[in-house]
Design a protein around this motif. Sequence first.
Motif, PDB file in Angstrom:
ATOM      1  N   VAL A 396       0.037 -12.982   4.523  1.00 58.93           N
ATOM      2  CA  VAL A 396       1.516 -12.679   4.094  1.00 58.93           C
ATOM      3  C   VAL A 396       1.756 -11.305   3.959  1.00 58.93           C
ATOM      4  O   VAL A 396       0.728 -10.525   3.486  1.00 58.93           O
ATOM      5  CB  VAL A 396       1.509 -13.512   2.483  1.00 58.93           C
ATOM      6  CG1 VAL A 396       2.884 -13.082   2.032  1.00 58.93           C
ATOM      7  CG2 VAL A 396       1.323 -14.869   2.725  1.00 58.93           C
ATOM      8  N   ILE A 397       2.837 -10.734   4.194  1.00 61.65           N
ATOM      9  CA  ILE A 397       3.172  -9.466   4.318  1.00 61.65           C
ATOM     10  C   ILE A 397       4.304  -9.251   3.602  1.00 61.65           C
ATOM     11  O   ILE A 397       5.457  -9.774   3.845  1.00 61.65           O
ATOM     12  CB  ILE A 397       3.282  -8.855   5.721  1.00 61.65           C
ATOM     13  CG1 ILE A 397       2.126  -9.124   6.563  1.00 61.65           C
ATOM     14  CG2 ILE A 397       3.611  -7.270   5.903  1.00 61.65           C
ATOM     15  CD1 ILE A 397       2.152  -8.882   8.087  1.00 61.65           C
ATOM     16  N   PHE A 398       4.368  -8.441   2.484  1.00 57.29           N
ATOM     17  CA  PHE A 398       5.555  -7.976   1.670  1.00 57.29           C
ATOM     18  C   PHE A 398       5.923  -6.779   2.222  1.00 57.29           C
ATOM     19  O   PHE A 398       5.183  -5.867   2.610  1.00 57.29           O
ATOM     20  CB  PHE A 398       5.465  -8.087   0.328  1.00 57.29           C
ATOM     21  CG  PHE A 398       5.270  -9.524  -0.296  1.00 57.29           C
ATOM     22  CD1 PHE A 398       6.105 -10.410  -0.340  1.00 57.29           C
ATOM     23  CD2 PHE A 398       3.858  -9.854  -0.504  1.00 57.29           C
ATOM     24  CE1 PHE A 398       6.012 -11.816  -0.859  1.00 57.29           C
ATOM     25  CE2 PHE A 398       3.597 -11.145  -1.093  1.00 57.29           C
ATOM     26  CZ  PHE A 398       4.531 -12.161  -1.293  1.00 57.29           C
ATOM     27  N   THR A 399       7.200  -6.492   2.388  1.00 54.67           N
ATOM     28  CA  THR A 399       7.916  -5.005   2.760  1.00 54.67           C
ATOM     29  C   THR A 399       9.114  -4.901   2.019  1.00 54.67           C
ATOM     30  O   THR A 399       9.624  -5.546   1.411  1.00 54.67           O
ATOM     31  CB  THR A 399       8.020  -5.167   4.258  1.00 54.67           C
ATOM     32  OG1 THR A 399       8.324  -3.674   4.885  1.00 54.67           O
ATOM     33  CG2 THR A 399       9.108  -6.116   4.759  1.00 54.67           C
ATOM     34  N   THR A 400       9.993  -3.694   2.562  1.00 59.65           N
ATOM     35  CA  THR A 400      10.988  -3.133   1.977  1.00 59.65           C
ATOM     36  C   THR A 400      12.120  -3.497   2.791  1.00 59.65           C
ATOM     37  O   THR A 400      12.113  -4.026   3.945  1.00 59.65           O
ATOM     38  CB  THR A 400      10.908  -1.649   1.666  1.00 59.65           C
ATOM     39  OG1 THR A 400      10.857  -1.011   2.916  1.00 59.65           O
ATOM     40  CG2 THR A 400       9.736  -1.497   0.814  1.00 59.65           C
ATOM     41  N   TYR A 401      13.344  -2.804   2.555  1.00 55.92           N
ATOM     42  CA  TYR A 401      14.610  -2.925   3.444  1.00 55.92           C
ATOM     43  C   TYR A 401      14.297  -1.649   4.481  1.00 55.92           C
ATOM     44  O   TYR A 401      15.180  -1.605   5.564  1.00 55.92           O
ATOM     45  CB  TYR A 401      15.732  -2.981   2.992  1.00 55.92           C
ATOM     46  CG  TYR A 401      16.067  -4.280   2.216  1.00 55.92           C
ATOM     47  CD1 TYR A 401      15.276  -5.492   2.504  1.00 55.92           C
ATOM     48  CD2 TYR A 401      16.741  -4.142   0.995  1.00 55.92           C
ATOM     49  CE1 TYR A 401      15.583  -6.626   1.719  1.00 55.92           C
ATOM     50  CE2 TYR A 401      16.964  -5.348   0.184  1.00 55.92           C
ATOM     51  CZ  TYR A 401      16.252  -6.596   0.608  1.00 55.92           C
ATOM     52  OH  TYR A 401      16.599  -7.803  -0.162  1.00 55.92           O
ATOM     53  N   GLU A 402      13.607  -0.793   4.403  1.00 57.46           N
ATOM     54  CA  GLU A 402      13.603   0.399   5.225  1.00 57.46           C
ATOM     55  C   GLU A 402      13.031  -0.140   6.753  1.00 57.46           C
ATOM     56  O   GLU A 402      11.897  -0.925   6.928  1.00 57.46           O
ATOM     57  CB  GLU A 402      12.469   1.365   4.759  1.00 57.46           C
ATOM     58  CG  GLU A 402      12.890   2.139   3.299  1.00 57.46           C
ATOM     59  CD  GLU A 402      14.316   2.625   3.603  1.00 57.46           C
ATOM     60  OE1 GLU A 402      14.499   3.375   4.727  1.00 57.46           O
ATOM     61  OE2 GLU A 402      15.228   2.715   2.777  1.00 57.46           O
ATOM     62  N   GLU A 403      13.579   0.166   7.775  1.00 54.56           N
ATOM     63  CA  GLU A 403      13.472  -0.322   8.928  1.00 54.56           C
ATOM     64  C   GLU A 403      12.046   0.454   9.794  1.00 54.56           C
ATOM     65  O   GLU A 403      11.068  -0.190  10.026  1.00 54.56           O
ATOM     66  CB  GLU A 403      14.485  -0.173   9.966  1.00 54.56           C
ATOM     67  CG  GLU A 403      15.630  -1.108   9.631  1.00 54.56           C
ATOM     68  CD  GLU A 403      16.815  -1.154  10.465  1.00 54.56           C
ATOM     69  OE1 GLU A 403      16.433  -0.780  11.609  1.00 54.56           O
ATOM     70  OE2 GLU A 403      17.888  -1.789  10.196  1.00 54.56           O
ATOM     71  N   ARG A 404      12.321   1.663   9.915  1.00 51.96           N
ATOM     72  CA  ARG A 404      11.336   2.446  10.847  1.00 51.96           C
ATOM     73  C   ARG A 404      10.536   3.457   9.936  1.00 51.96           C
ATOM     74  O   ARG A 404      10.792   4.003   8.985  1.00 51.96           O
ATOM     75  CB  ARG A 404      12.128   3.220  12.005  1.00 51.96           C
ATOM     76  CG  ARG A 404      13.017   1.930  12.670  1.00 51.96           C
ATOM     77  CD  ARG A 404      13.546   2.744  14.086  1.00 51.96           C
ATOM     78  NE  ARG A 404      14.486   1.619  14.514  1.00 51.96           N
ATOM     79  CZ  ARG A 404      14.043   0.847  15.574  1.00 51.96           C
ATOM     80  NH1 ARG A 404      12.462   0.739  15.901  1.00 51.96           N
ATOM     81  NH2 ARG A 404      14.666  -0.097  16.148  1.00 51.96           N
ATOM     82  N   GLU A 405       9.344   3.526  10.682  1.00 49.63           N
ATOM     83  CA  GLU A 405       8.174   4.394   9.790  1.00 49.63           C
ATOM     84  C   GLU A 405       8.582   5.933   9.949  1.00 49.63           C
ATOM     85  O   GLU A 405       8.114   6.536   9.153  1.00 49.63           O
ATOM     86  CB  GLU A 405       7.001   4.159  10.658  1.00 49.63           C
ATOM     87  CG  GLU A 405       6.283   2.799  10.353  1.00 49.63           C
ATOM     88  CD  GLU A 405       5.009   2.516  11.247  1.00 49.63           C
ATOM     89  OE1 GLU A 405       4.881   3.055  12.041  1.00 49.63           O
ATOM     90  OE2 GLU A 405       4.482   1.630  10.676  1.00 49.63           O
ATOM     91  N   ASP A 406       9.375   6.123  10.934  1.00 53.83           N
ATOM     92  CA  ASP A 406       9.809   7.756  10.907  1.00 53.83           C
ATOM     93  C   ASP A 406      11.004   7.774  10.264  1.00 53.83           C
ATOM     94  O   ASP A 406      11.553   9.043  10.224  1.00 53.83           O
ATOM     95  CB  ASP A 406      10.035   8.102  12.516  1.00 53.83           C
ATOM     96  CG  ASP A 406      11.191   7.566  13.260  1.00 53.83           C
ATOM     97  OD1 ASP A 406      11.577   6.587  12.578  1.00 53.83           O
ATOM     98  OD2 ASP A 406      11.065   7.534  14.567  1.00 53.83           O
ATOM     99  N   GLY A 407      11.404   6.867   9.498  1.00 52.81           N
ATOM    100  CA  GLY A 407      12.908   7.194   8.561  1.00 52.81           C
ATOM    101  C   GLY A 407      14.182   7.151   9.427  1.00 52.81           C
ATOM    102  O   GLY A 407      15.229   7.204   8.937  1.00 52.81           O
ATOM    103  N   THR A 408      14.123   6.908  10.789  1.00 47.09           N
ATOM    104  CA  THR A 408      15.188   6.687  11.556  1.00 47.09           C
ATOM    105  C   THR A 408      15.999   5.403  11.591  1.00 47.09           C
ATOM    106  O   THR A 408      15.217   4.468  11.195  1.00 47.09           O
ATOM    107  CB  THR A 408      15.089   7.072  13.021  1.00 47.09           C
ATOM    108  OG1 THR A 408      14.124   6.269  13.762  1.00 47.09           O
ATOM    109  CG2 THR A 408      14.342   8.550  13.072  1.00 47.09           C
TER     110      THR A 408
END
Length: 491
Positions: A396-408
Motif C-alpha cells: 500500500v502506497i499513500f501519496t499526495t496530489y503533487e505529480e512529479r518529483e522535480d516539481g514540474t
Amino acid sequence: MKRSYENALKLLESRRRKARPRTPALASINQDAVTPTDNQALRGVPSLVGMEDWLRKLGYSENDVNGLNIVHIAGTKGKGSTCAFTRSFLRAHGSRTGYPNKVGLYTSPDLQCIRERIQINDEPIPEELFTRYFFEVWERLEAPNLEPSVLPMRQPRYLQLLALLAFHTFIRENVDAAIFETHHGGEYDATNVIRRPIVTAITALGMDHVAQLGPTIENVAWHKSGIFKPGAPAFSVFQEESPAEVLRFRAAERQTTLRFVPMNESLPANNKTLSVPVQRLNCSLALELARAWLQAKAPQHTLDESDIAEGVSNFKWAGRFESIEDGASGWFVDGAHNTLSLEQAARWFVANTNTPLTNQCRILIFSHFSEERDGLALVEALANSLAELQAMPEYVIFTTYEEREDGTTRIDKTLKPPETPFPDLCTIYTSLWRQRDSRASVSSEATIEGAIKLAKRISAERGGAQILVTGSLHLAGGALSILRPQEHGTT
C-alpha cells in the motif's frame, strides 16, 4: 495579448474563485419533505445568474441553444459515465445511419487536459480550435456596452466561462446533438440556462457538496431535478423512496414525465466496460436517453443491436474504471472519491484481477485530501471492501496530489489540487492501514511519480503486479499523465 493556447489558459485560470460559497439558512429546511415553500431556503450557488445575458452578448438567442438538441444530465455519481455512454450510443447510430453526424459533449472536471471538457465526436477539441473560440468569447464579453445607459456587466467565473465556451463551440461547429453534464447541482447550475432540452436524466443520488446543496438527500434531489423541463421526458435510475418522491414532485411541477430505469439485463456481455453493476446501471440509463433522443429527433430511426454492441465496445471515459497494460504490470485507475464509489472500484479491481491465471501481487496507490470529505472514512471504506472481497493488497502506497518529483507539471493542467498537508495525513493513513492489516507493506511517497516508480520496482521484483490507483480525480489525472504521457499532448 497574443492569441495563444497558453494565454487562453492563463485568462481562464484568472476567473477561478478561491472557494465555493456555502448556501445560507440550510438548517431551516423542513427535514420531512421538500415542498415549494422550502425553495426560499434552497438558494444554492447562483451560477445560473448572468448566463442568459452573457449568451445574448455573444450573439445567441434561446433558440440557438435549443437548436443544439441537448441531453442534460445531473446526479451525484455516474454523471460522466452516463454522458459518455449516451455519446457512444448516438455516435454508433450515427456511424451506421449518418445521423447524428456530429455529437458534442460537455463534462467536468478534466483529468489531463482542459480540452477534455469540450469534445466533439469522441475527441477533445484541438488546441487551435479551443484558442480561437476562447478568445472570441473572451473578447466579446470584455467589449464595452454600446448603450451608455446599460450598466457594465459582471464577468463570468471559471465554470460559467467554460459552459459559455461549450455553447459557443457547439453552435459554431453545428453539432447535431450536445450532451451537457451539470457542474454541481441543477436548479441554479450554469448549464441550466438550457430551456428546451430534448431529454433530461438523473443518475444515482448521494450526499455530496452538502454546503451548497443542503444537509439531506431530499435537498440534493430537489437541486438535481431542477433540470427537468416541460415537454422534455425525464429519466432516472432507481433511487431511495424519499428522494424518488422529490423527483416525482418536481416532474409534476415541471409538467413532464419521469421514468425510473432498471438495470437492462439484455446489455452485451463486456467484462472490460460493464464489469461492475454501477456501470451497467449507467449504461442502462444512457441507452434510454439515446432512444428518447432519436424518438424526438428522428422517429424513423431506432437503435438496433449492432448500435448497442458498438456503443458499449467503443465506450471510453478517462480515469473511470480504466485499465492499462504495461508489460507484466496491470494498472487499474479510477477517480473514486466517496465511499460508494470506492466500494465499486474495489469490486471492479477484484473482478478483473481475481482469476486462476492471475497470481501476481496486488498494490494499492491511494491519495485523498479534501475539506468536504473525511479521508479516514474513505480509507476505512476501501479497506473494508477489499477485505470483504479477500483481496487485501500486499503493498500500500499513500501519496499526495503533487505529480512529479522535480516539481514540474503539464501546462494545461487546470484541475487544481488543494494544498496537501503531507506528510501529516499520509502518516495517519499509513498508521490506520497498518492497524487494519499488519501483514501489508505500507509506505508513503511525496509525489504521484514517486508512488508509480515504487510500484514499478515492486512489480519488477515480484515478476508482475496488479495495481489499483484510486481515491481522487486529482490522483487519477496525475497518474494518467505519467502512465500515458503521449495522450492529449501532456508532458
